[in-house]
Design an enzyme around this catalytic site. Structure first.
Site: not given
Ligand code: 6PG
Length: 475
Positions: A11, A128, A182, A186, A189
């Site tokens: 993808a 990321s 990670k 996030n 984030e």
């Protein structure tokens, strides 16, 4: 066998990472469940470098140099387990499987242990930077066995972002630690995005700015200490016009924020670890509130009570918001770094928080100029207790504190929600308070449950005989 790396799951993230490897001179074996995606990638970007087209897992694994390195870029969850199973059957001891998706770190711990039993190395790597980062240089957070990094690190570092010549990729620590950091990335984030959203809301509702005016402010801010990817793209999103109506796009998008889960995981983990990540939690809940469409509809028209006056000094209030944003952002990062330390202690990972400051300076979504400051703080003091007491951040907050309070007060008197600004300020006030009301909480707990308390003036645990003569005994 000639490929240095294999990528399965083509993808957009997987395709872009594969192209990134190829552009850096690595031969990349490609695999996807449906061959159509592989062929589409080759048709559009086959010129990017040297690719090996494969159809079956056996062919894919057979195309790889030893130790074989396979990067899985499929949907987190069951899909990942299924691919790992197939790969593990076809691979040999010493080979390396890398999961580059947003896996839950406890899944990574489980998978690493299971594959270790079979002699395989499993590396849970947080990646990321979104689609663009995957192609041009992401920030990479690989966990897993240290020995696998010798065979894998140079490959990953070659495709990662670089800041001042330093790759935004380093071995994080054992098993699930890469996906754990990670996850916290996030969470930060989410907090950063929520704070930016609250600033935008204040410009719109307290100062009456339109989207273009707010965009101009963010563009200006991006030239200063707030310089960051998220501030930069905020201006771009705000400036975007809707082709159908001619309005600002942000004014025609439904105001219900979605989430795929990493922010929620961060908060769940923080609850278990007992780390107050209040900024991140408010951000997750703010998304949930925005998505509670029925409740919001039912609450339309509820009384606001008497509202205060709007600020008249636009320049001053703009600067107040900027400072409030910076201070709240420092709190969000400080809390995230606290969680990394707590996770490291809980799982015995022996993480180096300064590494995260270093590799988050480029490539990732939360990249920001002030991460250099966080890196410096950890370089000076690797064991620092909290970022907010470090000289640079302490001074930054002291410069911002009056503005920060004015913003929260003004928002409150105008009925404008600022959950992350307000809770970050309360966190700061709570942390610096000499006495907290927790003494009363302890008294109440002792009253109804004989849960005991400590005294300020002597060691030990004590209990008051609340239902007796109310004398104190040592517990
Ligand atoms: C990144 C992003 C990426 C993804 C988020 C979106 O670091 O590149 O964080 O991983 O865009 O997971 O998360 P939500 O859908 O939960 O907002």
């Amino acid at each position: 066998a000639r490929a240095q790396i294999g990528v399965t799951g083509l993808a957009v993230m997987g395709s872009n990472i594969a192209r990134n490897f190829a552009r850096h001179g690595h031969t990349v074996a490609l695999h996807n469940r449906s061959i159509a995606k592989t062929d589409a990638l080759l048709a559009a970007h086959g010129d990017d470098g040297d690719f090996v087209r494969t159809e079956t897992i056996e062919e894919f694994v057979g195309a790889l140099q030893k130790p074989r390195r396979v990067l899985i870029m499929v949907k987190a969850g069951d899909a990942t387990d299924a691919v790992i199973e197939e790969l593990a059957d076809a691979m040999e001891p010493g080979d390396i499987i890398i999961d580059g998706g947003n896996a839950l770190y406890t899944d990574t711990i489980r998978r690493e242990a299971a594959l270790r039993e079979r002699g395989l190395h499993f590396v849970g790597a947080g990646i990321s930077g979104g689609e663009e980062g995957a192609l041009n240089g992401p920030s990479i957070m690989p966990g897993g066995p240290k020995e696998s990094y010798a065979a894998l690190g140079p490959l990953l570092e070659s495709i990662s972002a670089h800041v001042d010549g330093t790759p935004c990729c380093t071995h994080i620590g054992p098993d699930g630690s890469g996906h754990f950091v990670k996850m916290v990335h996030n969470g930060i984030e989410y907090a950063d995005m929520q704070l930016i959203g609250e600033a935008y809301n204040l410009f719109r509702d307290a100062l009456g700015f339109d989207a273009d005016q707010v965009a101009d402010v963010f563009t200006e801010w991006n030239g200063g200490e707030l310089e960051s990817y998220l501030v930069e793209i905020t201006a771009e999103v705000l400036r975007q016009k809707d082709a159908k109506t001619g309005k600002a796009l942000v004014d025609v998008v439904v105001d219900a924020a979605e989430q795929k889960g990493t922010g929620r995981w961060t908060v769940k983990s923080a609850l278990d670890l007992g780390v107050p990540v209040t900024g991140i939690a408010e951000a997750v809940f703010a998304r949930a509130l925005s998505g509670s469409r029925e409740q919001r509809k039912a609450a339309q028209g509820l009384a606001s009570g008497a509202l205060g006056a709007k600020p008249t000094d636009v320049a001053q209030f703009t600067e107040d918001i900027r400072r409030a944003l910076y201070a709240s952002k420092i709190v969000a990062y400080a809390q995230g770094f606290d969680q990394i330390r707590a996770g490291s202690d809980e799982y015995g990972w022996d993480l180096t928080p300064g590494d995260m400051a270093t590799i988050w300076r480029g490539g990732c979504i939360i990249r920001a100029r002030f991460l250099n400051r966080i890196k410096e703080a950890y370089d000076t003091n690797p064991d620092l207790t909290s970022l907010i007491v470090e000289p640079y951040f302490r001074e930054a907050i002291e410069n911002a504190i009056d503005s920060w309070r004015r913003v929260v007060v003004t928002a409150t008197t105008l009925g404008i929600p600022v959950p992350a600004f307000a809770s970050s300020l309360s966190y700061y006030d709570g942390l610096r308070a000499e006495r907290l009301p927790a003494a009363l909480t302890q008294g109440q707990r002792d009253f109804f449950g004989a849960h005991t308390y400590e005294r300020v003036d002597m060691p030990g645990k004590f209990h008051t005989l609340w239902s007796g003569d109310r004398s104190e005994i040592e517990a």
